[in-house]
Design a protein around this motif. Sequence first.
Motif, PDB file in Angstrom:
ATOM      1  N   LEU A   1       0.831  -1.205   0.000  1.00 47.56           N
ATOM      2  CA  LEU A   1       0.000   0.000   0.000  1.00 47.56           C
ATOM      3  C   LEU A   1       0.863   1.250   0.000  1.00 47.56           C
ATOM      4  CD1 LEU A   1      -2.998   1.150   0.415  1.00 47.56           C
ATOM      5  CD2 LEU A   1      -2.355   1.300   2.836  1.00 47.56           C
ATOM      6  N   ARG A   2       1.861   1.298   0.880  1.00 47.76           N
ATOM      7  CA  ARG A   2       2.697   2.491   1.018  1.00 47.76           C
ATOM      8  C   ARG A   2       3.627   2.679  -0.172  1.00 47.76           C
ATOM      9  NH1 ARG A   2       4.386   0.776   7.117  1.00 47.76           N
ATOM     10  NH2 ARG A   2       2.366   1.175   8.147  1.00 47.76           N
ATOM     11  N   ARG A   3       4.028   1.600  -0.810  1.00 48.38           N
ATOM     12  CA  ARG A   3       4.957   1.706  -1.933  1.00 48.38           C
ATOM     13  C   ARG A   3       4.266   2.120  -3.226  1.00 48.38           C
ATOM     14  NH1 ARG A   3       9.008  -3.566  -1.796  1.00 48.38           N
ATOM     15  NH2 ARG A   3      10.392  -2.834  -0.131  1.00 48.38           N
ATOM     16  N   ARG A   4       3.057   1.607  -3.460  1.00 50.48           N
ATOM     17  CA  ARG A   4       2.483   1.727  -4.796  1.00 50.48           C
ATOM     18  C   ARG A   4       1.158   2.487  -4.859  1.00 50.48           C
ATOM     19  NH1 ARG A   4       5.544  -1.524  -7.902  1.00 50.48           N
ATOM     20  NH2 ARG A   4       6.615  -3.287  -6.909  1.00 50.48           N
ATOM     21  N   ARG A   5       0.397   2.533  -3.807  1.00 48.53           N
ATOM     22  CA  ARG A   5      -0.958   3.071  -3.926  1.00 48.53           C
ATOM     23  C   ARG A   5      -1.167   4.361  -3.143  1.00 48.53           C
ATOM     24  NH1 ARG A   5      -3.405  -2.219  -3.458  1.00 48.53           N
ATOM     25  NH2 ARG A   5      -5.494  -1.407  -3.113  1.00 48.53           N
ATOM     26  N   VAL A   6      -0.349   4.584  -2.116  1.00 49.72           N
ATOM     27  CA  VAL A   6      -0.474   5.784  -1.294  1.00 49.72           C
ATOM     28  C   VAL A   6       0.914   6.400  -1.116  1.00 49.72           C
ATOM     29  CG1 VAL A   6      -1.126   6.734   0.950  1.00 49.72           C
ATOM     30  CG2 VAL A   6      -2.461   4.864  -0.042  1.00 49.72           C
ATOM     31  N   SER A   7       0.997   7.726  -1.253  1.00 51.31           N
ATOM     32  CA  SER A   7       2.252   8.434  -0.995  1.00 51.31           C
ATOM     33  C   SER A   7       2.003   9.543   0.010  1.00 51.31           C
ATOM     34  CB  SER A   7       2.827   9.030  -2.287  1.00 51.31           C
ATOM     35  OG  SER A   7       3.315   8.028  -3.145  1.00 51.31           O
ATOM     36  N   MET A   8       3.043   9.875   0.775  1.00 51.48           N
ATOM     37  CA  MET A   8       2.937  10.929   1.771  1.00 51.48           C
ATOM     38  C   MET A   8       3.942  12.039   1.499  1.00 51.48           C
ATOM     39  SD  MET A   8       2.048   9.237   5.476  1.00 51.48           S
ATOM     40  CE  MET A   8       1.531  10.867   6.057  1.00 51.48           C
ATOM     41  N   VAL A   9       3.523  13.265   1.777  1.00 57.17           N
ATOM     42  CA  VAL A   9       4.396  14.438   1.690  1.00 57.17           C
ATOM     43  C   VAL A   9       4.337  15.135   3.038  1.00 57.17           C
ATOM     44  CG1 VAL A   9       4.904  16.599   0.505  1.00 57.17           C
ATOM     45  CG2 VAL A   9       3.884  14.694  -0.767  1.00 57.17           C
ATOM     46  N   PHE A  10       5.517  15.356   3.635  1.00 55.84           N
ATOM     47  CA  PHE A  10       5.583  15.946   4.962  1.00 55.84           C
ATOM     48  C   PHE A  10       6.101  17.381   4.905  1.00 55.84           C
ATOM     49  CE2 PHE A  10       6.064  11.359   5.598  1.00 55.84           C
ATOM     50  CZ  PHE A  10       5.091  11.118   6.557  1.00 55.84           C
ATOM     51  N   GLN A  11       5.985  18.067   6.058  1.00 58.71           N
ATOM     52  CA  GLN A  11       6.483  19.438   6.168  1.00 58.71           C
ATOM     53  C   GLN A  11       7.983  19.488   5.906  1.00 58.71           C
ATOM     54  OE1 GLN A  11       5.613  21.279   9.935  1.00 58.71           O
ATOM     55  NE2 GLN A  11       7.273  22.746   9.752  1.00 58.71           N
ATOM     56  N   HIS A  12       8.717  18.545   6.489  1.00 57.45           N
ATOM     57  CA  HIS A  12      10.164  18.499   6.293  1.00 57.45           C
ATOM     58  C   HIS A  12      10.447  17.650   5.059  1.00 57.45           C
ATOM     59  CE1 HIS A  12      10.545  20.469  10.135  1.00 57.45           C
ATOM     60  NE2 HIS A  12       9.787  19.540  10.687  1.00 57.45           N
ATOM     61  N   PHE A  13      11.232  18.200   4.177  1.00 61.08           N
ATOM     62  CA  PHE A  13      11.382  17.627   2.842  1.00 61.08           C
ATOM     63  C   PHE A  13      11.965  16.211   2.873  1.00 61.08           C
ATOM     64  CE2 PHE A  13      12.506  22.273   2.532  1.00 61.08           C
ATOM     65  CZ  PHE A  13      11.230  22.686   2.235  1.00 61.08           C
ATOM     66  N   GLY A  14      12.927  15.969   3.778  1.00 60.87           N
ATOM     67  CA  GLY A  14      13.500  14.628   3.884  1.00 60.87           C
ATOM     68  C   GLY A  14      14.247  14.196   2.648  1.00 60.87           C
ATOM     69  N   LEU A  15      14.827  15.148   1.913  1.00 59.54           N
ATOM     70  CA  LEU A  15      15.573  14.783   0.711  1.00 59.54           C
ATOM     71  C   LEU A  15      16.958  14.268   1.091  1.00 59.54           C
ATOM     72  CD1 LEU A  15      14.678  17.809  -1.613  1.00 59.54           C
ATOM     73  CD2 LEU A  15      13.468  15.630  -1.326  1.00 59.54           C
TER      74      LEU A  15
END
Length: 350
Positions: free
Chosen positions: A108-122
């Motif tokens: 689910l987390r890999r292919r169907r749902v993605s998250m974007v947070f306040q801290h970029f985490g690049l």
Amino acid sequence: MNGSAGEPKVVCEHLWKVFGPNPEAIVDSPEADLPRDELMAKSGNVTAVADASFEVAAGEIFVVMGLSGSGKSTLVRCLTRLIEPTAGSIRVAGTDVSGADVEELRELRRRRVSMVFQHFGLLPNRRVRDNVSYGLEIAGVGRRERYERAEEVIDLVGLHGFGDSFPDELSGGMKQRVGLARALASDPEVLLLDEPFSALDPLIRAEMQTEVVRLQKQMDRTMVFITHDLREALQLGDRIAVMRDGRIVQIGTAAQLLDEPADDYIRDFTADVPRALVLTAGDVAEPLDPRRGTPDRTIDAQTLLRDCIPAVADGEGLCVVDGEGESLGFLGRGRVLEAIHGGQPAPEGT
């Protein structure tokens, strides 16, 4: 197995998250209604989310809005079980999240749902292209295929030509675009965005809000967007859920929150909102009256009331239409002014 087009993309029913030594005892109990400090003193528990229920339609931007400590970030993390719920059921993109095992959650987390947070985490040692394609790399996608996909979404978010740049060479707004591109690279059905723009300055923040709306229209993705900023919520959300002390106080469109507040908390919260900059022609249009006929002039339903004023200044009404040109209702000068003044008749002389 994915849901059909007519099914909601997110279904959350009676969701609870209680932190403490005996969380299950708090669910649906009288103690759950105690103020947080009293509950903590009495039981050692804290209710972060209490009995939250909602659905998010396919292609909808659903905003969860609340002040610090309202439970909004805990709620969104429960949707993919980054935080384990105490009780309730959750279904996201056709997956029964509540009953999913480790492998199903990973898929689910890999292919169907993605998250974007306040801290970029690049990743600072990786170029933009590699940051964007990182999730695909973890999923085992070949280099050529993942780079091709990365270039597509880099262009999509307005970063054409920056694929070889490193994160420290980018502005804050550009870094957040990279975060969006990374989330979009796996072509997810649902995007979960947890206060993604709160660290940006106001001008860049407004630019990124516009970008979210553009991407949603272009890609028709379902979004759950978390924010503490009421104006951001009203501008972005097809519907908004307002949270307070772990509970959802009201769910509605911007017009419903402004015109039909559920209680004094919502009424006070929205009192200073500049209605002309939030409400649209479609929000306040009246039903077409067959006796009056359909006006020849039209206005798009998404037009802000501020921009409707010149169009109705001559006293002639307008036919409000959707993106396909279908008639949705009638808009006259009196209705525009009444809506701007909070449902009250406009002052004389206006």
